[in-house]
Design an enzyme around this catalytic site. Sequence first.
Site, short mmCIF file in Angstrom:
data_model
loop_
_atom_site.label_atom_id
_atom_site.label_comp_id
_atom_site.label_asym_id
_atom_site.label_seq_id
_atom_site.Cartn_x
_atom_site.Cartn_y
_atom_site.Cartn_z
N GLU A 172 78.67 86.31 79.66
CA GLU A 172 77.86 85.86 80.80
C GLU A 172 77.13 87.02 81.47
OE1 GLU A 172 78.16 83.26 84.97
OE2 GLU A 172 79.97 84.09 84.10
N LYS A 209 76.74 82.28 78.40
CA LYS A 209 76.50 81.60 79.68
C LYS A 209 75.39 82.36 80.40
CE LYS A 209 78.69 79.81 83.86
NZ LYS A 209 79.94 79.38 84.52
#
Length: 292
Positions: A172, A209
């Site tokens: 992420e 993400k």
Amino acid sequence: MAEQMRSGDGFIAALDQSGGSTPKALKLYGIEEDAYSSDAEMFSLMHQMRARIIKSPAFNGEKVIGAILFERTMDGDIDGVPTAKYLWEETHVVPFLKVDKGLDDAADGVKLMKPMPDLDALCQRAVSKGIFGTKMRSVVDAANPVGIKKIVDQQFEVGMQILSHGLMPILEPEVTITIADKAEAEDLLRDEILAHLDALPAGVEVMLKLSIPEKVNQYKALIDHPAVMKVVALSGGYERQDANARLSKQTGMIASFSRALTEGLSAQQADAEFDATLAETIDGIYQASVAG
């Protein structure tokens, strides 16, 4: 679990607020800071909120295919059953664990992750508790090629360490939604991630993400890459309606919302109202996730 993540329709619930963001999350849920007098009491209240969400009838694998947990949530129980075990066996939701320890000071337009000296031990515990994968966040605050390379290098390096334990890493590198050069940063980030994906050994997969991008289908090349199991989107501070509208234009990108998931929920709500509000929220995020 891998099959559900690869091909299941739905989104990932992010139930992983940690120490720094917990008071704000509780306040949004209607619990003021004077309601608890220690970290233990605060985290207990947070666990109660998460357990209420997980036990709600609409929270199941039909629309919520995965959930990201905070370490204390993983260590807790729901109705006497360890949280990750409950998630998979009772609701058919794939459990993930947030593993990062927060952000380092800003440099080169990014905030790298703090060192994680206990990561191997945490991964071993996660495996023993039935966790499928992990998630770790760092932040891009500018379209700085040097910083973005550092952030992607770190994400993939730690991701390989996590893969060695048989866990699926969600990488992420969040792009801050308010920066003026967000689109340029997303171009640099996409190209850097692609280069790392192309260099992975055959058969190795990761998840990503990412912030909902400025350009429609900005990350299509990542979504289609054979080394990517799934690309999920963080809400990043967008209100849920706005986040859903932006996400619905992205082909193959699904939600992994945190604050946008709990928006409108309150400790003061009776169960019927709480369940109805959450069901409506889940349906909206689900529709945005499958719309593209």
